[in-house]
Enzyme design. Structure first.
Site, PDB file in Angstrom:
ATOM      1  N   LYS A   1      49.291  39.457  37.200  1.00  8.79           N
ATOM      2  CA  LYS A   1      48.856  38.248  37.912  1.00  8.79           C
ATOM      3  C   LYS A   1      48.573  38.631  39.348  1.00  8.79           C
ATOM      4  O   LYS A   1      49.124  39.611  39.856  1.00  8.79           O
ATOM      5  CB  LYS A   1      49.978  37.195  37.896  1.00  8.79           C
ATOM      6  CG  LYS A   1      49.478  35.783  38.058  1.00  8.79           C
ATOM      7  CD  LYS A   1      49.080  35.187  36.721  1.00  8.79           C
ATOM      8  CE  LYS A   1      48.433  33.826  36.870  1.00  8.79           C
ATOM      9  NZ  LYS A   1      48.287  33.182  35.555  1.00  8.79           N
TER      10      LYS A   1
ATOM     11  N   ASP B   1      42.894  31.129  38.025  1.00 12.79           N
ATOM     12  CA  ASP B   1      44.115  30.321  37.943  1.00 12.79           C
ATOM     13  C   ASP B   1      43.867  29.219  38.987  1.00 12.79           C
ATOM     14  O   ASP B   1      42.704  28.949  39.318  1.00 12.79           O
ATOM     15  CB  ASP B   1      45.362  31.175  38.245  1.00 12.79           C
ATOM     16  CG  ASP B   1      46.670  30.503  37.821  1.00 12.79           C
ATOM     17  OD1 ASP B   1      47.037  30.590  36.642  1.00 12.79           O
ATOM     18  OD2 ASP B   1      47.326  29.854  38.673  1.00 12.79           O
TER      19      ASP B   1
HETATM   20  N1  GLU Z   1      45.560  31.897  34.556  1.00 10.01           N
HETATM   21  C1  GLU Z   1      45.538  31.698  33.153  1.00 10.01           C
HETATM   22  C2  GLU Z   1      46.954  31.746  32.603  1.00 10.01           C
HETATM   23  O1  GLU Z   1      47.866  31.304  33.268  1.00 10.01           O
HETATM   24  C3  GLU Z   1      44.557  32.592  32.401  1.00 10.01           C
HETATM   25  C4  GLU Z   1      44.615  34.045  32.659  1.00 10.01           C
HETATM   26  C5  GLU Z   1      43.483  34.854  32.023  1.00 10.01           C
HETATM   27  O2  GLU Z   1      42.600  34.304  31.420  1.00 10.01           O
HETATM   28  O3  GLU Z   1      43.557  36.075  32.173  1.00 10.01           O
HETATM   29  O4  GLU Z   1      47.218  32.163  31.498  1.00 10.01           O
END
Ligand code: GLU
Length: 449
Positions: free
Chosen positions: A129, A169
């Site tokens: 992340k 996100d």
């Molecule tokens: N931010 C999204 C999550 O919390 C998606 C992340 C992504 O698609 O890599 O899963």
């Protein structure tokens, strides 16, 4: 929350000591460890080889300066992060969050959750992340572009289709992914579509990626409802937030015959007994980048706006918290239970406090934790990577059918694991244990690396 197994206490102590002050990360780790006592009692070998300790320590943490020039000519400094948490199952995968509240602890909490979520999808993706304390609110398009370009000027050396694949996100959508991708392409001189997901449809993106987190959360919740002979049809539904996850949660809930009567933003919520007008909501949020207040102002005869109000005081059958972490407290949960809620599906990451989760579980409410219920977004990102790798693009129908199938299988994996561990209907335990076992088995196979 279940008491912590005594073998896991020193693991948690270590996490607290090593990551001082990172409360959200502590909360996320404590929640998962609370489920793992059952696993190490049944399979003591998981406590060996320090698998759990290794899972709690990110493989790599990157922090960098992001300097950029605003529209007045002033130099602005933000902080950028990428936490590459675990790559046992595939390249690091997870979104970027741009929000003033973002700290290293926020990114670690999200990265930790992502490891288990991604494992649950059954797809070949590790967990990571990133983000920044940049506040996009009130910034011009040109400022957002310059910020994204500066952010990628550092990030490009750490990411790649086989290394680390960011996505969106909170505060990061198709516009930001576009600027990030453009800068990556310029620096590397490679049209490497698989380096980012959430791209636009004309430049390597996948159908259904935009809708996927919300649609997936509804599919997951629907599967939970089916276990009790219930469905979305005719239900009163409250969806907090009004960003990407909320909008497509509302869309799918409405398609399944549900009546979504309230949604919100950080300033307040709107209540509309006749049902939220989704076309208007999209117009205001997606095209005008407006606020929920503007939505309520455009519907004066049917919608009531509550500035700073508590959306969870609205009586409903199904609650879908889809805004942000810790937005639904123990008090809110008691109110929802008192008002007869039957199911809660977490569209956001960790939106319910540990106390709220306890209240729902004790009351026998169907509770779908975020790492299972909102995994549709990242699962569809993995489908986007698959299309990029084969230079293919699938139809909306094919992609949505895959998403629906993945959500069903996540639901069934969580339910079967909960049964296996003598806790039928406990999706928290099911998600944590099923996710853990898949990552831990891969880590063990790869040796101490
Ligand atoms: N931010 C999204 C999550 O919390 C998606 C992340 C992504 O698609 O890599 O899963």
């Amino acid at each position: 929350m279940p008491p912590l197994d005594e073998k896991l206490e020193p693991v948690l102590d270590d996490v607290l000591r090593r990551n001082a002050g990172e409360d959200l990360f502590h909360q996320a780790v404590r929640e998962v460890l609370g489920s793992l006592g059952a696993v190490i009692a049944k399979h003591p070998d998981y406590a060996e080889a320090a698998l759990i300790e290794r899972l709690c320590e990110p493989e790599r943490q990157i922090i960098f300066r992001v300097p950029w020039v605003d529209d007045t000519g002033q130099v602005q400094i933000n902080r950028g992060f990428r936490v590459e948490f675990n790559s046992a199952l595939g390249p690091y995968k997870g979104g970027l969050r741009f929000h003033p509240s973002v700290t290293l602890g926020t990114v670690k909490f999200l990265g930790f959750e992502q490891v288990f979520k991604n494992a649950l999808t059954g797809m070949p993706i590790g967990g990571g992340k990133g983000g920044s304390d940049f506040n996009p609110r009130g910034r011009s398009d040109a400022e957002v572009m310059r910020f994204c370009q500066s952010f990628m000027t550092e990030l490009y050396r750490h990411v790649g289709e086989y290394t680390d694949v960011p996505a969106g996100d909170i505060g990061v959508g198709e516009r930001e992914i576009g600027y990030l991708f453009g800068q990556y392409k310029r620096i590397t001189n490679r049209y490497e579509s698989g380096v980012l997901t959430g791209k636009g449809l004309t430049w390597g993106g996948s159908q259904v990626r935009k809708e996927a987190t919300g649609y997936g959360a509804v599919y997951f919740t629907e599967e939970m409802l089916h276990t009790r002979g219930e469905s979305f049809d005719g239900k009163r539904i409250v969806v907090s937030g009004s960003g990407n996850v909320s909008i497509y949660t509302i869309e799918k809930a409405q398609q399944l015959g549900g009546r979504v009567i309230a949604c919100s933003d950080s300033d307040g919520f709107v209540l509309e007994e006749t049902g939220i007008d989704l076309a208007l909501l999209k117009e205001i949020k997606e095209r005008r980048r407006g606020r929920i207040l503007h939505y309520a102002e455009a519907r004066p005869s049917t919608a009531a706006y509550f500035s700073g109000g508590r959306i969870w005081d609205v009586a409903c059958d199904i609650a879908m918290p889809s805004a942000t972490q810790n937005e639904l407290t123990g008090r809110d949960a008691r109110e929802l239970v008192k008002n007869g809620v039957i199911a809660v599906g977490e569209g956001a990451n960790m939106p319910c406090t540990p106390e709220a989760v306890n209240v729902f579980m004790e009351a026998g409410v169907l509770f779908g934790p975020g790492k299972a219920a909102n995994a549709g977004g990242v699962a569809t990102s993995a489908l986007e990577m698959q299309q990029n790798a084969s230079r293919d693009s699938w139809t909306f129908e094919r992609t949505e059918a895959s998403l629906a199938e993945i959500m069903r299988s996540i639901h069934n994996r969580c339910a079967a694991t909960a049964d296996e561990y003598g806790a039928p209907g406990n999706y928290v335990l099911g998600a944590n244990v099923a996710g853990f076992v898949r990552v831990a088995d891969a880590m063990r196979a790869l040796g101490v690396v």
